[in-house]
Design a protein around this motif. Structure first.
Motif, PDB file in Angstrom:
ATOM      1  N   ALA A  38      -6.750  -4.191  -2.799  1.00 55.03           N
ATOM      2  CA  ALA A  38      -7.200  -2.822  -2.522  1.00 55.03           C
ATOM      3  C   ALA A  38      -8.560  -2.811  -1.851  1.00 55.03           C
ATOM      4  N   PHE A  68      -9.810   4.224  -4.597  1.00 49.85           N
ATOM      5  CA  PHE A  68      -9.514   3.699  -3.269  1.00 49.85           C
ATOM      6  C   PHE A  68      -9.741   4.826  -2.278  1.00 49.85           C
ATOM      7  N   GLU A 123      -6.419  -5.511  -7.367  1.00 52.54           N
ATOM      8  CA  GLU A 123      -7.725  -4.907  -7.102  1.00 52.54           C
ATOM      9  C   GLU A 123      -8.373  -5.512  -5.856  1.00 52.54           C
ATOM     10  N   ASP A 143       0.814  -1.217   0.000  1.00 58.02           N
ATOM     11  CA  ASP A 143       0.000   0.000   0.000  1.00 58.02           C
ATOM     12  C   ASP A 143       0.849   1.268   0.000  1.00 58.02           C
ATOM     13  N   PHE A 184      -1.195   1.591  -7.191  1.00 58.13           N
ATOM     14  CA  PHE A 184      -0.682   0.487  -6.384  1.00 58.13           C
ATOM     15  C   PHE A 184       0.485  -0.190  -7.102  1.00 58.13           C
ATOM     16  N   GLU A 243      -9.244  -1.493   1.891  1.00 58.28           N
ATOM     17  CA  GLU A 243     -10.199  -0.393   2.051  1.00 58.28           C
ATOM     18  C   GLU A 243     -11.287  -0.759   3.060  1.00 58.28           C
TER      19      GLU A 243
END
Length: 302
Positions: free
Chosen positions: A261, A202, A258, A188, A209, A265
């Motif tokens: 992420a 995000f 993805e 991250d 990323f 999140e």
């Protein structure tokens, strides 16, 4: 060199203190960082406001204040890593489902974990060494001072993790793995090369990323896991392995990054003060080619 020899004795002095006392001292560190120094306060508040536009200013301030306490805890934990024993790490971090990782090992799968700067990532790295029979390695960024760099590498590797400097990772990626290995990828951080980054929404912002974890997983057909580390009480954590992909090459390009992420999140929204908000995460903007955003900005189907 002088800075190293002046500071290292202090680090080892504090590392020798009981962990419970260090956490009490962390309260003083948090007060200094937040109220006196104002450490990256503009960055913290800007990141929070942009990430949570629905929250009031009082809510933003409450998260910011708590985040400084978590940052201070990470500081003293990093210092404690100079002296901490494996038994204390195991007492402070419980793995809820180590059988997920062990199942990958039993199937003969290479594996990686994609980690964010949330929870106690340093303790998490140590705890992974006893979670399975895998040989551990981690990709690390070097600091400018070679003396501090050697100390950091020695400390992070003392429980069995092999550390691979970032500038040597390309060569390491190409090597055949002699045994079943588990790689740790901090995923991250803000990528320096925005052209090669994967871009997605995000926390309400266009965010780049690193794709190194996914590229490595595809190259070596690694199972990919997300270790969700949550604080249960001060200085104590649980870690839960969430499978991102057991067979990475069966997924579309960028689907792994993805999914990471989205998992990160979700955890940040559940525990917003636990993330490292002082990091300049959004200092880069997505590239624009001929008036059209880089195609990586589009989400793949996952």
């Amino acid at each position: 060199m002088l800075t190293y020899y002046l500071l290292v004795p202090l680090f080892y002095f504090f590392a020798a203190l009981p962990t419970s006392l260090l956490y009490r001292l962390a309260g003083v560190v948090a007060f200094v960082l937040n109220r006196i120094v104002g450490y990256r306060k503009a960055v913290v508040y800007s990141n929070l406001r942009n990430s949570f536009p629905e929250k009031s200013e009082d809510e933003i301030k409450a998260i910011a204040d708590e985040s400084y306490h978590h940052l201070a805890d990470r500081v003293v934990e990093n210092i404690k890593c100079l002296s901490i024993k494996q038994s204390e790490v195991e007492r402070r971090m419980t793995i809820k489902n180590a059988e997920v990782l062990q199942a990958c090992y039993n199937k003969g799968l290479q594996a990686i974990v994609m980690v964010g700067h949330i929870g106690s990532w340093e303790f998490g790295g140590y705890r992974l060494t006893t979670a399975s029979k895998y040989k551990l390695f981690g990709i690390v960024s070097l600091v400018k001072n070679p003396y501090f760099n050697r100390m950091i590498q020695r400390t992070r590797g003392k429980m069995g993790m092999e550390l691979i400097p970032m500038n040597q990772s390309k060569e390491f990626f190409q090597k055949e793995l002699p045994e079943l290995s588990l790689g740790v990828f901090i995923s991250d951080q803000s990528p320096s090369n925005k052209e090669k980054a994967y871009w997605t929404k995000f926390l309400n912002q266009d965010t780049g990323f690193f794709t190194g974890g996914e590229r490595y997983a595809r190259l070596h057909n690694c199972a990919v896991l997300y270790p969700k580390i949550v604080q249960t009480r001060r200085g104590h954590y649980t870690a839960e392995f969430i499978m991102i992909a057991e067979r990475p090459n069966e997924l579309p390009e960028n689907a792994i990054t993805e999914k990471f992420a989205r998992l990160l999140e979700q955890q940040i929204r559940e525990h917003p003060a636990d993330w490292l908000w002082s990091h300049k995460r959004w200092k880069h903007k997505p590239p624009v080619l001929s008036g059209v955003e880089n195609s990586h900005s589009a989400k793949p189907g996952v």
